[in-house]
Scaffold this motif. Structure first.
Motif, PDB file in Angstrom:
ATOM      1  N   ASP A 125       8.926  11.743  -1.143  1.00 24.95           N
ATOM      2  CA  ASP A 125       8.370  10.863  -0.054  1.00 24.95           C
ATOM      3  C   ASP A 125       8.598   9.486  -0.481  1.00 24.95           C
ATOM      4  OD1 ASP A 125       6.691  12.909   1.099  1.00 24.95           O
ATOM      5  OD2 ASP A 125       5.220  12.765  -0.279  1.00 24.95           O
ATOM      6  N   LEU A 126       8.646   9.109  -1.820  1.00 26.68           N
ATOM      7  CA  LEU A 126       8.993   7.862  -2.145  1.00 26.68           C
ATOM      8  C   LEU A 126       9.940   7.762  -3.330  1.00 26.68           C
ATOM      9  CD1 LEU A 126       8.656   4.563  -1.991  1.00 26.68           C
ATOM     10  CD2 LEU A 126       6.501   4.971  -3.640  1.00 26.68           C
ATOM     11  N   PHE A 127      11.023   6.817  -3.368  1.00 25.27           N
ATOM     12  CA  PHE A 127      11.795   6.835  -4.764  1.00 25.27           C
ATOM     13  C   PHE A 127      11.626   5.398  -5.215  1.00 25.27           C
ATOM     14  CE2 PHE A 127      13.712  10.225  -2.276  1.00 25.27           C
ATOM     15  CZ  PHE A 127      14.243  11.000  -3.249  1.00 25.27           C
ATOM     16  N   ILE A 128      11.538   5.122  -6.419  1.00 24.47           N
ATOM     17  CA  ILE A 128      11.620   3.795  -7.041  1.00 24.47           C
ATOM     18  C   ILE A 128      12.728   3.841  -7.700  1.00 24.47           C
ATOM     19  CG2 ILE A 128      10.138   2.488  -8.840  1.00 24.47           C
ATOM     20  CD1 ILE A 128       7.541   4.212  -8.165  1.00 24.47           C
ATOM     21  N   ILE A 129      13.267   2.503  -7.589  1.00 22.44           N
ATOM     22  CA  ILE A 129      14.526   2.151  -8.671  1.00 22.44           C
ATOM     23  C   ILE A 129      14.036   0.689  -8.896  1.00 22.44           C
ATOM     24  CG2 ILE A 129      16.386   3.498  -7.827  1.00 22.44           C
ATOM     25  CD1 ILE A 129      17.187   1.215  -6.054  1.00 22.44           C
ATOM     26  N   ALA A 130      13.632   0.685 -10.348  1.00 21.91           N
ATOM     27  CA  ALA A 130      13.111  -0.687 -10.589  1.00 21.91           C
ATOM     28  C   ALA A 130      14.148  -0.996 -11.994  1.00 21.91           C
ATOM     29  CB  ALA A 130      11.872  -0.389 -11.564  1.00 21.91           C
ATOM     30  N   ARG A 131      14.654  -2.097 -11.987  1.00 22.52           N
ATOM     31  CA  ARG A 131      15.678  -2.843 -13.012  1.00 22.52           C
ATOM     32  C   ARG A 131      16.777  -1.764 -12.997  1.00 22.52           C
ATOM     33  NH1 ARG A 131      16.066  -7.236 -12.690  1.00 22.52           N
ATOM     34  NH2 ARG A 131      16.112  -7.894 -15.027  1.00 22.52           N
ATOM     35  N   ILE A 132      17.138  -1.232 -11.846  1.00 21.82           N
ATOM     36  CA  ILE A 132      18.380  -0.523 -11.851  1.00 21.82           C
ATOM     37  C   ILE A 132      19.497  -1.011 -11.330  1.00 21.82           C
ATOM     38  CG2 ILE A 132      19.210   1.731 -11.048  1.00 21.82           C
ATOM     39  CD1 ILE A 132      17.370   2.241 -13.438  1.00 21.82           C
ATOM     40  N   SER A 133      19.275  -1.604  -9.984  1.00 23.81           N
ATOM     41  CA  SER A 133      20.465  -1.943  -9.159  1.00 23.81           C
ATOM     42  C   SER A 133      20.930  -3.213  -9.504  1.00 23.81           C
ATOM     43  CB  SER A 133      19.886  -2.184  -7.585  1.00 23.81           C
ATOM     44  OG  SER A 133      18.617  -2.846  -7.769  1.00 23.81           O
ATOM     45  N   HIS A 134      20.212  -4.054 -10.200  1.00 22.02           N
ATOM     46  CA  HIS A 134      20.945  -5.389 -10.690  1.00 22.02           C
ATOM     47  C   HIS A 134      21.951  -5.070 -11.905  1.00 22.02           C
ATOM     48  CE1 HIS A 134      18.601  -5.912 -14.669  1.00 22.02           C
ATOM     49  NE2 HIS A 134      18.698  -4.852 -14.656  1.00 22.02           N
ATOM     50  N   THR A 135      22.123  -3.973 -12.303  1.00 19.46           N
ATOM     51  CA  THR A 135      23.073  -3.417 -13.391  1.00 19.46           C
ATOM     52  C   THR A 135      24.435  -3.228 -12.756  1.00 19.46           C
ATOM     53  OG1 THR A 135      21.216  -2.251 -14.496  1.00 19.46           O
ATOM     54  CG2 THR A 135      23.398  -1.698 -15.372  1.00 19.46           C
ATOM     55  N   TRP A 136      24.358  -2.950 -11.406  1.00 19.97           N
ATOM     56  CA  TRP A 136      25.976  -2.331 -10.902  1.00 19.97           C
ATOM     57  C   TRP A 136      26.331  -3.303  -9.810  1.00 19.97           C
ATOM     58  CZ3 TRP A 136      26.440   1.249 -14.023  1.00 19.97           C
ATOM     59  CH2 TRP A 136      25.466   2.109 -14.506  1.00 19.97           C
ATOM     60  N   THR A 137      27.313  -2.931  -9.493  1.00 16.41           N
ATOM     61  CA  THR A 137      28.415  -3.848  -8.212  1.00 16.41           C
ATOM     62  C   THR A 137      27.408  -3.277  -6.967  1.00 16.41           C
ATOM     63  OG1 THR A 137      29.883  -1.794  -7.930  1.00 16.41           O
ATOM     64  CG2 THR A 137      30.368  -3.809  -9.692  1.00 16.41           C
ATOM     65  N   GLU A 138      27.918  -4.057  -5.722  1.00 18.16           N
ATOM     66  CA  GLU A 138      27.626  -3.509  -4.660  1.00 18.16           C
ATOM     67  C   GLU A 138      27.871  -2.142  -4.474  1.00 18.16           C
ATOM     68  OE1 GLU A 138      28.167  -6.426  -5.286  1.00 18.16           O
ATOM     69  OE2 GLU A 138      26.246  -7.760  -4.411  1.00 18.16           O
ATOM     70  N   GLU A 139      29.064  -1.801  -4.724  1.00 22.14           N
ATOM     71  CA  GLU A 139      29.606  -0.454  -4.318  1.00 22.14           C
ATOM     72  C   GLU A 139      28.785   0.745  -4.970  1.00 22.14           C
ATOM     73  OE1 GLU A 139      33.997   2.094  -4.839  1.00 22.14           O
ATOM     74  OE2 GLU A 139      33.832   0.007  -5.868  1.00 22.14           O
ATOM     75  N   LYS A 140      28.466   0.401  -6.307  1.00 23.19           N
ATOM     76  CA  LYS A 140      27.896   1.453  -6.976  1.00 23.19           C
ATOM     77  C   LYS A 140      26.503   1.403  -6.563  1.00 23.19           C
ATOM     78  CE  LYS A 140      28.446   3.187 -10.890  1.00 23.19           C
ATOM     79  NZ  LYS A 140      28.799   4.668 -11.297  1.00 23.19           N
ATOM     80  N   ASP A 174       1.024  -1.188   0.066  1.00 22.01           N
ATOM     81  CA  ASP A 174      -0.062   0.075   0.000  1.00 22.01           C
ATOM     82  C   ASP A 174       0.903   1.141  -0.065  1.00 22.01           C
ATOM     83  OD1 ASP A 174      -1.776   1.933   0.236  1.00 22.01           O
ATOM     84  OD2 ASP A 174      -2.575   1.442   2.221  1.00 22.01           O
ATOM     85  N   LEU A 175       0.860   2.015  -1.145  1.00 26.95           N
ATOM     86  CA  LEU A 175       1.752   2.999  -1.285  1.00 26.95           C
ATOM     87  C   LEU A 175       1.056   4.317  -1.357  1.00 26.95           C
ATOM     88  CD1 LEU A 175       4.164   1.513  -4.136  1.00 26.95           C
ATOM     89  CD2 LEU A 175       4.591   1.461  -1.531  1.00 26.95           C
ATOM     90  N   SER A 176      -0.267   4.293  -1.105  1.00 28.20           N
ATOM     91  CA  SER A 176      -1.127   5.440  -1.213  1.00 28.20           C
ATOM     92  C   SER A 176      -0.770   6.338  -0.014  1.00 28.20           C
ATOM     93  CB  SER A 176      -2.554   5.186  -0.687  1.00 28.20           C
ATOM     94  OG  SER A 176      -2.389   4.523   0.623  1.00 28.20           O
ATOM     95  N   VAL A 177       0.423   6.198   0.937  1.00 28.07           N
ATOM     96  CA  VAL A 177       0.531   7.264   1.702  1.00 28.07           C
ATOM     97  C   VAL A 177       1.554   8.003   1.065  1.00 28.07           C
ATOM     98  CG1 VAL A 177       0.050   6.056   3.787  1.00 28.07           C
ATOM     99  CG2 VAL A 177       2.389   5.897   2.961  1.00 28.07           C
ATOM    100  N   PHE A 178       2.278   7.962   0.159  1.00 26.17           N
ATOM    101  CA  PHE A 178       3.420   8.537  -0.497  1.00 26.17           C
ATOM    102  C   PHE A 178       2.723   9.507  -1.537  1.00 26.17           C
ATOM    103  CE2 PHE A 178       5.390   4.467   0.741  1.00 26.17           C
ATOM    104  CZ  PHE A 178       5.971   4.937   1.831  1.00 26.17           C
ATOM    105  N   SER A 179       2.903  10.831  -1.634  1.00 29.64           N
ATOM    106  CA  SER A 179       2.203  11.720  -2.540  1.00 29.64           C
ATOM    107  C   SER A 179       3.105  12.170  -3.552  1.00 29.64           C
ATOM    108  CB  SER A 179       1.606  12.957  -1.664  1.00 29.64           C
ATOM    109  OG  SER A 179       2.565  13.667  -0.907  1.00 29.64           O
ATOM    110  N   THR A 180       4.560  12.549  -3.201  1.00 28.68           N
ATOM    111  CA  THR A 180       5.405  12.855  -4.155  1.00 28.68           C
ATOM    112  C   THR A 180       6.233  11.630  -4.481  1.00 28.68           C
ATOM    113  OG1 THR A 180       6.617  13.946  -2.501  1.00 28.68           O
ATOM    114  CG2 THR A 180       5.381  15.076  -3.414  1.00 28.68           C
ATOM    115  N   VAL A 181       6.430  11.253  -5.792  1.00 29.85           N
ATOM    116  CA  VAL A 181       7.098  10.049  -6.095  1.00 29.85           C
ATOM    117  C   VAL A 181       8.319  10.527  -6.957  1.00 29.85           C
ATOM    118  CG1 VAL A 181       7.059   7.494  -6.636  1.00 29.85           C
ATOM    119  CG2 VAL A 181       5.289   8.660  -5.197  1.00 29.85           C
ATOM    120  N   TYR A 182       9.499   9.908  -6.978  1.00 32.21           N
ATOM    121  CA  TYR A 182      10.393  10.042  -8.028  1.00 32.21           C
ATOM    122  C   TYR A 182      10.657   8.530  -8.364  1.00 32.21           C
ATOM    123  CZ  TYR A 182      12.047  14.781  -8.572  1.00 32.21           C
ATOM    124  OH  TYR A 182      11.708  16.184  -8.807  1.00 32.21           O
TER     125      TYR A 182
END
Length: 241
Positions: free
Chosen positions: A142-157, A72-80
């Motif tokens: 309020d909320l950030f989305i990273i979708a199919r982003i983190s799998h591209t990088w090393t743990e450090e990145k 339930d993400l309804s509490v987040f009004s501004t999303v990036y």
């Protein structure tokens, strides 16, 4: 999606043995272009960029609502939506949560193409912000989305990006991470294992287990980590500040 795989991914998979032996991506062997900056390689021409954006748009048309509705993400009004590309997932978000607004932060040429070809009116309540989330400031939300982003990088990145997101996240806000998840013992699922091999031949990243992602989020300051399996290809992880 299948056209993109046929014209791009398939060629890199010709060098799977080399990727396994060397433990590094084979994009340069396949296309003669360094994948040190994978998105620079993916966007090497306007046609190539449009092809990739269409590929991402089709993914979220099929799978987007499942990951957006996992919590339930309804509490987040501004999303990036960082690296929001064509806006496919952003459109799914505002359809599920009509009171929220989503801003897509992506490279200038991606934003301009998204406005021209994929989001051509204002009714979606979707805004755009041109920038590079590794090198430019990330605005507060309020909320950030990273979708199919983190799998591209090393743990450090990944840690570098997650630390920036945490600093820009409002207190009480959160981070929604959308990825293909491996079993904890990495015995499967088969689709996740194939996706991880796909990262090996293309980039520096890999697919990860829920505990590996939870560890990355916790190290960046996020708490109350929750994992939701959708039963589809992509699953969702939510961390709170």
């Amino acid at each position: 999606m299948m056209m993109y795989y046929s014209h791009n991914n398939y060629k890199s998979w010709h060098f799977l043995p080399e990727a396994i032996r060397e433990g590094k991506p084979q994009y340069e062997r396949a296309f003669g272009i360094s994948s040190k900056d994978i998105f620079e390689a993916l966007y090497r021409s306007e046609d190539q960029m449009k092809s990739f954006m269409g590929f991402m748009d089709s993914i979220w048309n099929i799978c987007g609502k499942d990951v957006i509705a996992a919590f339930d993400l309804s509490v987040f009004s501004t999303v990036y939506d960082l690296g929001g590309c064509s806006g496919g997932l952003a459109k799914q978000f505002v359809s599920v949560y009509p009171e929220s607004t989503v801003t897509i932060l992506d490279l200038p040429k991606v934003v301009q193409t998204a406005k021209k070809l994929f989001i051509t009116d204002e009714k979606h309540r979707i805004a755009f912000h041109e920038g590079d989330f590794f090198n430019d400031p990330i605005p507060e939300a309020d909320l950030f989305i990273i979708a199919r982003i983190s799998h591209t990088w090393t743990e450090e990145k990944c840690s570098q990006l997650l630390n920036k997101i945490y600093k820009s996240c409002k207190p009480g806000g959160g981070l929604l991470l959308v990825e293909v998840l491996l079993n904890e013992d990495k015995s499967g699922p088969l689709t996740s294992q194939l996706c991880s091999l796909n990262m090996l031949v293309h980039a520096d990243g890999k697919e990860r287990t829920p505990s590996e992602y939870s560890k990355l989020l916790t190290a960046s300051g996020f708490k109350d980590i929750q994992v939701k399996a959708t039963g589809k290809i992509y699953d969702a992880i939510l961390g709170r500040k």
